[in-house]
Write a protein that holds these residues in place. Sequence first.
Motif, PDB file in Angstrom:
ATOM      1  N   ALA A 110     -11.937 -46.046 -45.834  1.00  0.00           N
ATOM      2  CA  ALA A 110     -11.775 -44.964 -46.809  1.00  0.00           C
ATOM      3  C   ALA A 110     -12.918 -44.939 -47.826  1.00  0.00           C
ATOM      4  CB  ALA A 110     -10.432 -45.109 -47.531  1.00  0.00           C
ATOM      5  N   GLY A 111     -13.878 -45.845 -47.682  1.00  0.00           N
ATOM      6  CA  GLY A 111     -15.056 -45.825 -48.549  1.00  0.00           C
ATOM      7  C   GLY A 111     -15.031 -46.807 -49.704  1.00  0.00           C
ATOM      8  N   PHE A 112     -14.042 -47.690 -49.760  1.00  0.00           N
ATOM      9  CA  PHE A 112     -13.960 -48.665 -50.848  1.00  0.00           C
ATOM     10  C   PHE A 112     -14.778 -49.910 -50.535  1.00  0.00           C
ATOM     11  CE2 PHE A 112     -10.013 -46.302 -51.570  1.00  0.00           C
ATOM     12  CZ  PHE A 112     -10.008 -46.171 -52.947  1.00  0.00           C
ATOM     13  N   ASN A 154      -1.364 -45.194 -42.112  1.00  0.00           N
ATOM     14  CA  ASN A 154      -2.530 -44.494 -41.554  1.00  0.00           C
ATOM     15  C   ASN A 154      -3.338 -43.790 -42.635  1.00  0.00           C
ATOM     16  OD1 ASN A 154      -1.940 -45.308 -38.953  1.00  0.00           O
ATOM     17  ND2 ASN A 154      -0.708 -43.497 -38.525  1.00  0.00           N
ATOM     18  N   GLU A 155      -2.661 -43.245 -43.640  1.00  0.00           N
ATOM     19  CA  GLU A 155      -3.336 -42.496 -44.701  1.00  0.00           C
ATOM     20  C   GLU A 155      -4.306 -43.365 -45.505  1.00  0.00           C
ATOM     21  OE1 GLU A 155       0.829 -40.626 -44.412  1.00  0.00           O
ATOM     22  OE2 GLU A 155      -0.034 -42.627 -44.290  1.00  0.00           O
ATOM     23  N   ILE A 204      -7.475 -54.427 -45.716  1.00  0.00           N
ATOM     24  CA  ILE A 204      -8.818 -54.348 -46.299  1.00  0.00           C
ATOM     25  C   ILE A 204      -9.734 -53.489 -45.425  1.00  0.00           C
ATOM     26  CG2 ILE A 204     -10.890 -55.729 -46.750  1.00  0.00           C
ATOM     27  CD1 ILE A 204      -8.956 -57.857 -47.912  1.00  0.00           C
ATOM     28  N   ARG A 205      -9.635 -53.629 -44.109  1.00  0.00           N
ATOM     29  CA  ARG A 205     -10.442 -52.781 -43.212  1.00  0.00           C
ATOM     30  C   ARG A 205     -10.124 -51.310 -43.432  1.00  0.00           C
ATOM     31  NH1 ARG A 205      -9.584 -56.998 -39.632  1.00  0.00           N
ATOM     32  NH2 ARG A 205      -7.849 -55.969 -38.594  1.00  0.00           N
ATOM     33  N   LYS A 206      -8.855 -50.999 -43.643  1.00  0.00           N
ATOM     34  CA  LYS A 206      -8.468 -49.600 -43.881  1.00  0.00           C
ATOM     35  C   LYS A 206      -9.080 -49.089 -45.193  1.00  0.00           C
ATOM     36  CE  LYS A 206      -4.212 -49.313 -41.229  1.00  0.00           C
ATOM     37  NZ  LYS A 206      -4.268 -47.954 -40.706  1.00  0.00           N
TER      38      LYS A 206
END
Length: 117
Positions: free
Chosen positions: A79-81, A40-41, A73-75
């Motif tokens: 996170a802004g990447f 989750n992080e 990749i969606r996560k």
Amino acid sequence: NVLERLDVHSIPFFGGALVEGISLVKLDCEGAEIDILLANESSQAESWLDVTDLVVEWSFTKERRVSVMHRAIRKLKEAGFLVYYEGQGSWWDTDQGALWPYPNDLVIFAHRSKSDS
């Protein structure tokens, strides 16, 4: 030869190994990168602290489903990447049920500017 057992202390990546002041992270941890990126992080910008560049060797030998890589990749994108990898948009990358067709792993590159983090 005598077998000796040792206790090994481990720490979590988020909230442990990753500390402030680190801007480049390379993850090549024999499949553990999958758990790190699916945590989750990983979708929370603040979890990545000062990291602006990330290089990950995705271990398809541990997880062959391309859809699982897409979840990770969606996560990262949450996170802004910005995320890049060889083969983006090819047949195995777009078919929902695709399994990784090659005998090697994939390198994922991700970047975010400091103002995005």
